[in-house]
Write a protein that holds these residues in place. Sequence first.
Motif, PDB file in Angstrom:
ATOM      1  N   ALA A   6     -16.727  -3.723 -11.133  1.00 35.13           N
ATOM      2  CA  ALA A   6     -15.429  -3.034 -11.231  1.00 35.13           C
ATOM      3  C   ALA A   6     -15.325  -1.924 -10.186  1.00 35.13           C
ATOM      4  O   ALA A   6     -14.273  -1.743  -9.549  1.00 35.13           O
ATOM      5  N   GLU A   7     -16.424  -1.189 -10.004  1.00 36.33           N
ATOM      6  CA  GLU A   7     -16.404  -0.111  -8.986  1.00 36.33           C
ATOM      7  C   GLU A   7     -16.305  -0.680  -7.572  1.00 36.33           C
ATOM      8  O   GLU A   7     -15.713  -0.062  -6.685  1.00 36.33           O
ATOM      9  N   PRO A  31     -13.222  -3.017 -18.067  1.00 33.38           N
ATOM     10  CA  PRO A  31     -14.170  -2.369 -17.142  1.00 33.38           C
ATOM     11  C   PRO A  31     -13.484  -1.958 -15.832  1.00 33.38           C
ATOM     12  O   PRO A  31     -13.757  -0.883 -15.289  1.00 33.38           O
ATOM     13  N   LEU A  32     -12.567  -2.798 -15.350  1.00 32.23           N
ATOM     14  CA  LEU A  32     -11.837  -2.454 -14.116  1.00 32.23           C
ATOM     15  C   LEU A  32     -10.964  -1.217 -14.357  1.00 32.23           C
ATOM     16  O   LEU A  32     -10.900  -0.315 -13.510  1.00 32.23           O
ATOM     17  N   TYR A  33     -10.305  -1.162 -15.504  1.00 39.61           N
ATOM     18  CA  TYR A  33      -9.473   0.015 -15.796  1.00 39.61           C
ATOM     19  C   TYR A  33     -10.327   1.268 -15.921  1.00 39.61           C
ATOM     20  O   TYR A  33      -9.900   2.371 -15.554  1.00 39.61           O
ATOM     21  N   LEU A  36     -10.874   2.400 -12.546  1.00 38.48           N
ATOM     22  CA  LEU A  36      -9.649   3.013 -12.002  1.00 38.48           C
ATOM     23  C   LEU A  36      -9.504   4.465 -12.472  1.00 38.48           C
ATOM     24  O   LEU A  36      -9.006   5.321 -11.749  1.00 38.48           O
ATOM     25  N   TYR A  37      -9.944   4.704 -13.703  1.00 37.55           N
ATOM     26  CA  TYR A  37      -9.906   6.058 -14.271  1.00 37.55           C
ATOM     27  C   TYR A  37     -10.600   7.038 -13.328  1.00 37.55           C
ATOM     28  O   TYR A  37     -10.170   8.169 -13.152  1.00 37.55           O
ATOM     29  N   ALA A  38     -11.675   6.554 -12.719  1.00 36.95           N
ATOM     30  CA  ALA A  38     -12.476   7.424 -11.859  1.00 36.95           C
ATOM     31  C   ALA A  38     -12.048   7.369 -10.401  1.00 36.95           C
ATOM     32  O   ALA A  38     -12.635   8.046  -9.560  1.00 36.95           O
ATOM     33  N   SER A  39     -11.027   6.556 -10.067  1.00 35.10           N
ATOM     34  CA  SER A  39     -10.641   6.440  -8.654  1.00 35.10           C
ATOM     35  C   SER A  39      -9.364   7.235  -8.374  1.00 35.10           C
ATOM     36  O   SER A  39      -8.734   7.770  -9.293  1.00 35.10           O
ATOM     37  N   GLN A 164     -17.501  -7.788 -13.894  1.00 35.34           N
ATOM     38  CA  GLN A 164     -16.987  -6.429 -13.698  1.00 35.34           C
ATOM     39  C   GLN A 164     -18.031  -5.367 -14.096  1.00 35.34           C
ATOM     40  O   GLN A 164     -18.078  -4.288 -13.531  1.00 35.34           O
ATOM     41  N   ARG A 165     -18.855  -5.723 -15.095  1.00 37.65           N
ATOM     42  CA  ARG A 165     -19.826  -4.740 -15.598  1.00 37.65           C
ATOM     43  C   ARG A 165     -21.163  -4.788 -14.870  1.00 37.65           C
ATOM     44  O   ARG A 165     -21.951  -3.839 -14.955  1.00 37.65           O
ATOM     45  N   GLU A 166     -21.424  -5.901 -14.209  1.00 39.41           N
ATOM     46  CA  GLU A 166     -22.734  -6.092 -13.583  1.00 39.41           C
ATOM     47  C   GLU A 166     -22.983  -5.023 -12.505  1.00 39.41           C
ATOM     48  O   GLU A 166     -22.098  -4.723 -11.698  1.00 39.41           O
TER      49      GLU A 166
END
Length: 561
Positions: A6-7, A31-33, A36-39, A164-166
């Motif tokens: 995701a990151e 996980p993608l959202y 995004l919270y951190a971007s 996304q989590r890997e």
Amino acid sequence: MNCTGAEIITGMLERHGIDTVAGIPGGANLPLYDALYASNIRHILARHEQGAGFIAQGMARVTGRAAVCLGTSGPGATNLLTAIADAKLDSVPVVAITGQVPTAMIGTDAFQEVDTYGLSLPITKHNFLARSAAELLDILPEAFAIAEGGRPGPVLVDVPKDVQRERVEFDAWPEPLRRKAPKACPAADAARLAEMIARAQRPVLYIGGGALASGCGAELLALARRNGIPVTSTLMGLGVFPPDNPLYLGMLGMHGARYTNLALEECDLLIAAGVRFDDRATGKVEAFCPGAAVIHIDIDPGELDKIRTAHVGIVGDLGQVIEAMLPAITPNSRRAWASRIAALKDEFPLAMPGLDDPRTPYGLIRAVAADVDDDAILATDVGQHQMWAAQAWPFARSRQFLTSGGLGTMGFGLPTAIGAALAQPDRTVVCITGDGSILMNIQELVTAVEEQANVKLIVMDNQSLGLVHQQQELFYGNRIFASDFRRGVDFAAVAEGFGMPAVRLGRCDNPRAALHYALTTPGPCLVHAPIDVAEKVYPMVPPGAANSQMIGGTAHACAIA
Ligand SMILES: Cc1ncc(C[n+]2csc(CCOP(=O)(O)OP(=O)(O)O)c2C)c(N)n1
Ligand SMILES: [Mg+2]
């Protein structure tokens, strides 16, 4: 570097200059959202994924750069499909990123599982199913390069939740891929084109969406001027050629002016530039430009000889091809052809009744156009209002007109207008829509309010699916069925319910003043404009007929039983 899949997605989006995405979260893309919270990427929370898809299209259509929409698996992905198909048919660069059920559950009918890859295969330019986080480092740059390169189009990236989590270790972020430069036009081809143009007596340049994508308005103008070549445009090409230029013939095809279609009948050389001979433009294709030799220039080799076999077909960037041939083009004023066209224009002009009355379709569209600067963006929905707008709006520049040409998707207008307003907040975005179309994505009214998008909605309300009503009246013996709405909607009240100010033109003594108020008040606004259901879009080529068999649109419109 140590990042999750995701990151990697958010990091790559930032590296591709994406500052705004539109979407809706759900289990499979959480996980993608979270990334995004951190971007720093701004997220527009649409109220339906189709809205998110069209918001991305609005951003892409005005900028020419790829824009991004997001959806979760299953219904989130299927809701995106219409907007993706629409982007495919109009060659719009969109990158859609969908969540998918975890890899181990694919194929088990897991909760919210659909085969997004399979469903999107025929409606994307390309699609990916990511199998690992590391793979995303290659997939994302490729997705952008494919969406924007050559003939632009939509790309879908389906990312299972576990991917996304890997977590993955990597040395450096990959650079965005450089766009491949299109092949230069060989000198011999350029010379051959110039020679054909020199030999022709009655050439016409037929331009379309490819001209817009190539950004070659200046080259087209130079070519037309130097050799006295009249220019006609498809719906998708409107805005590329200056409408006040005497060489301009306006839009061709189903709702083109009579003189335009008649001039095409007489041409002996058709220079098809960034067009795909769509049936709405050509009418019955065997009868289109029957006596003309054809030059076809397109960046997509698949378009050449698809519908009409060209005498000379050139694959390449339109601007580059014209630039290559310009030095060999002989100056010519083509007096005889120009005066023939002037005579056709005099005898068969585009009739726009009511142009001075803002309570008629043409008058309303012209009144709106007159009250915004020529930098304003016009989005439409699909129907009579779309065709009236295409005929009457004085387009002055490329990428000013956002309309669903290929797929003809009702519901396109409002979310696309929001996307355009988000991408270019200093411009006014007008959306001319119909009472049928707006209901197909009405939920995005609140998105416009939430984002304070500078969108001015003009709802042309004939209490009807007007274009269907028109066809039933004209071609189905006036058997009006399932096209008139038995119950009207108070669209102004609906808008107010969503928190959007509204103006009711039907109740105003001075509609121009009311329009001015709506168009100049910052932020979103809805204008409700009652339209007589008997109004028609003329001229009209009956479906399947030749363009020369168009009906109506003369000073005394044909009476059709
Ligand atoms: C999603 C979708 N469904 C059906 C159609 C077929 N269709 C084309 S125009 C039209 C009527 C549109 O009505 P409205 O938005 O009120 O526009 P008007 O023609 O009345 O101006 C319909 C139903 C379509 N283009 N798109
Ligand atoms: Mg309608």
